[in-house]
Design a protein around this motif. Structure first.
Motif, short mmCIF file in Angstrom:
data_model
loop_
_atom_site.label_atom_id
_atom_site.label_comp_id
_atom_site.label_asym_id
_atom_site.label_seq_id
_atom_site.Cartn_x
_atom_site.Cartn_y
_atom_site.Cartn_z
N LEU A 51 0.83 -1.20 0.00
CA LEU A 51 0.00 0.00 0.00
C LEU A 51 0.88 1.26 0.00
N LEU A 52 1.95 1.21 0.77
CA LEU A 52 2.89 2.34 0.80
C LEU A 52 3.49 2.58 -0.57
N ALA A 53 3.89 1.48 -1.21
CA ALA A 53 4.53 1.59 -2.53
C ALA A 53 3.55 2.16 -3.55
N ARG A 54 2.28 1.88 -3.35
CA ARG A 54 1.28 2.40 -4.28
C ARG A 54 1.08 3.91 -4.09
N LEU A 55 1.30 4.36 -2.84
CA LEU A 55 1.06 5.77 -2.54
C LEU A 55 2.17 6.68 -3.05
N ALA A 56 3.41 6.18 -2.95
CA ALA A 56 4.52 7.06 -3.32
C ALA A 56 5.72 6.22 -3.71
N ARG A 57 6.58 6.79 -4.51
CA ARG A 57 7.83 6.10 -4.83
C ARG A 57 8.67 6.07 -3.57
N PRO A 58 9.24 4.90 -3.24
CA PRO A 58 9.98 4.79 -1.98
C PRO A 58 11.03 5.89 -1.81
N ARG A 59 11.68 6.29 -2.90
CA ARG A 59 12.74 7.27 -2.69
C ARG A 59 12.19 8.66 -2.33
N ASP A 60 10.88 8.87 -2.55
CA ASP A 60 10.29 10.16 -2.17
C ASP A 60 9.93 10.22 -0.69
N ILE A 61 9.79 9.05 -0.08
CA ILE A 61 9.40 9.03 1.33
C ILE A 61 10.41 8.22 2.13
N ARG A 62 11.41 8.92 2.63
CA ARG A 62 12.49 8.25 3.38
C ARG A 62 12.49 8.62 4.85
N ARG A 63 11.98 9.81 5.13
CA ARG A 63 11.98 10.28 6.52
C ARG A 63 10.52 10.55 6.90
N VAL A 64 10.04 9.82 7.90
CA VAL A 64 8.61 9.96 8.23
C VAL A 64 8.40 10.24 9.72
N LEU A 65 7.28 10.90 9.97
CA LEU A 65 6.82 11.16 11.33
C LEU A 65 5.50 10.42 11.50
N VAL A 66 5.47 9.47 12.43
CA VAL A 66 4.25 8.68 12.64
C VAL A 66 3.48 9.27 13.82
N ALA A 67 2.23 9.65 13.57
CA ALA A 67 1.40 10.20 14.65
C ALA A 67 0.80 9.04 15.44
N VAL A 68 1.21 8.92 16.70
CA VAL A 68 0.82 7.76 17.51
C VAL A 68 -0.15 8.22 18.60
N SER A 69 -1.39 7.80 18.50
CA SER A 69 -2.38 8.21 19.49
C SER A 69 -2.35 7.31 20.72
N GLY A 70 -1.82 6.10 20.56
CA GLY A 70 -1.86 5.13 21.66
C GLY A 70 -2.91 4.06 21.42
N GLY A 71 -3.81 4.31 20.46
CA GLY A 71 -4.82 3.32 20.08
C GLY A 71 -4.17 2.17 19.30
N LYS A 72 -4.89 1.08 19.13
CA LYS A 72 -4.30 -0.10 18.48
C LYS A 72 -3.90 0.18 17.03
N ASP A 73 -4.60 1.13 16.37
CA ASP A 73 -4.31 1.37 14.95
C ASP A 73 -2.94 1.99 14.76
N SER A 74 -2.70 3.12 15.44
CA SER A 74 -1.42 3.78 15.20
C SER A 74 -0.27 3.06 15.89
N VAL A 75 -0.54 2.37 17.02
CA VAL A 75 0.54 1.60 17.66
C VAL A 75 0.94 0.43 16.75
N SER A 76 -0.06 -0.24 16.16
CA SER A 76 0.26 -1.33 15.21
C SER A 76 0.98 -0.77 13.99
N LEU A 77 0.50 0.38 13.51
CA LEU A 77 1.13 0.97 12.32
C LEU A 77 2.62 1.24 12.57
N LEU A 78 2.93 1.81 13.74
CA LEU A 78 4.34 2.08 14.05
C LEU A 78 5.14 0.78 14.08
#
Ligand code: AMP
Ligand code: ZN
Ligand code: ZN
Length: 348
Positions: free
Chosen positions: A43-70
């Motif tokens: 899904l990530l690869a479909r959103l953007a070319r990997p070389r365009d997204i190398r440094r990311v900030l993950v917003a973590v709420s503490g819920g299962k969704d964002s904790v699993s995502l991280l």
């Protein structure tokens, strides 16, 4: 939802414990984890070319969704070409719910060796969401959403990341999308696109790599990985009858035709959202005259709201606070580790 006793994992032949209905797959625990990580990678690869997204900030709420995502992103970081991963948690000042969320988000980052920016709205502004909502006479959820968008973008700009990553999953996105269609508010719908392109120096690109991931899969993933997540939900959260009915409808459609939600989500993202988000983007690309953040008419929503409450726009002060927090993070990473956000040894 597990398969019958003698069914074997499609990947390794050991006893299967998970039936992935939409993919017609039986998997053992380990291969379910691998399967879900693989889906997010694609899904990530479909959103953007990997070389365009190398440094990311993950917003973590503490819920299962964002904790699993991280956890998933750290698990696939090399395959995804992620050079730097940061976590961000915003303590919104909503009593014990926020206290638990902060502790869980910090723990998730720490366990994975991800540098964490933890910001308290009350420290930055002097008020938490409940007081801010009361003083501005606006619904808590709309104030909260606006404050989160503002802070997430400001931290992303300060860190200079390529994208901020949000944990909205497919079930929520579809319920919002259908509700927006029912109520005719299509502007709102564009806020949940899998990719919201940024504007240089003003708006950081936002990505939602869980836009085709079922909530149920995230619940299972977090349980199988033994992740600590926030138990309850926000005390302000309310599910109106329309959302509850739409959730029910989606569940029935999915039962009848496994994979239905994925194809609906894909169609909305591919055919509908790009047109909507173009319009929204153009309207929000003017820097706020006070704080420099995106606005539609020269004053951003954060400065407008705080001007009403405090008698002066608080955007510049909050941005100073964020700048200081990012400097502190960089300083502590410089003493503790080789490179802030770079992979920590042993994080898997
Ligand atoms: P929500 O709007 O609460 O459903 O959250 C959607 C996404 O926004 C989450 O998956 C996170 O990525 C992000 N988010 C929500 N609340 C917070 C928070 N307090 N701190 C950091 N990120 C958050
Ligand atoms: Zn297996
Ligand atoms: Zn502003």
């Amino acid at each position: 939802m597990g398969p019958e006793g003698s069914v074997k994992c499609a990947r390794c032949g050991r006893p299967a414990r998970v039936r992935v209905q939409y993919a017609k797959l039986n998997l053992c625990d380990e291969h379910f984890i691998e399967y879900l990580r693989g889906r997010v990678l694609r899904l990530l690869a479909r959103l953007a070319r990997p070389r365009d997204i190398r440094r990311v900030l993950v917003a973590v709420s503490g819920g299962k969704d964002s904790v699993s995502l991280l956890d998933i992103l750290v698990g696939i970081r090399e395959l995804a070409g992620l050079k730097e991963v940061y976590g961000l948690h915003i303590d919104l000042g909503i009593g014990s719910y926020s206290e638990e969320s902060l502790a869980v988000a910090k723990e998730a980052c720490e366990r994975l060796g991800v540098p964490c920016v933890a910001l308290s709205l009350r420290d930055l502004l002097g008020l938490g969401v409940p007081e801010l909502a009361k003083a501005s006479r606006r619904p808590a959820c709309s104030v909260c959403g606006m404050v989160k968008r503002y802070i997430i973008n400001a931290v992303g700009l300060e860190l200079g990341v390529d994208a901020v990553v949000l944990g909205h999953h497919m079930d929520d996105i579809l319920v919002f999308a259908l509700k927006d269609l029912f109520t005719g508010d299509l502007r709102d719908l564009s806020k949940l696109a899998p990719l919201s392109p940024g504007v240089d120096g003003l708006l950081v690109t936002r990505i939602r790599p869980l836009y085709e991931v079922y909530e149920q899969d995230l619940a299972l993933y977090s349980a199988l990985r033994g992740l600590r997540v926030v138990g309850g939900s926000c005390p302000f959260k309310h599910e109106d009858f329309l959302k509850a009915a739409l959730r029910d409808l989606l569940r029935k459609l999915e039962e009848e035709a496994p994979g239905f939600e994925i194809s609906l989500s894909r169609r909305i993202a591919r055919d509908l959202l790009p047109r909507l988000s173009q319009g929204a983007q153009e309207g929000s690309a003017v820097p706020c005259k006070y704080c420099g953040m995106p606005s539609s008419n020269g004053v951003c929503s954060f400065c407008r709201l705080t001007e009403k409450v405090f008698g002066r726009p608080m955007g510049p002060i909050v941005r100073e606070g964020i700048k200081a927090a990012v400097l502190r993070l960089r300083a502590s990473s410089a003493t503790n580790g080789p490179h802030p956000g770079a992979p920590a040894s042993g994080a898997r």
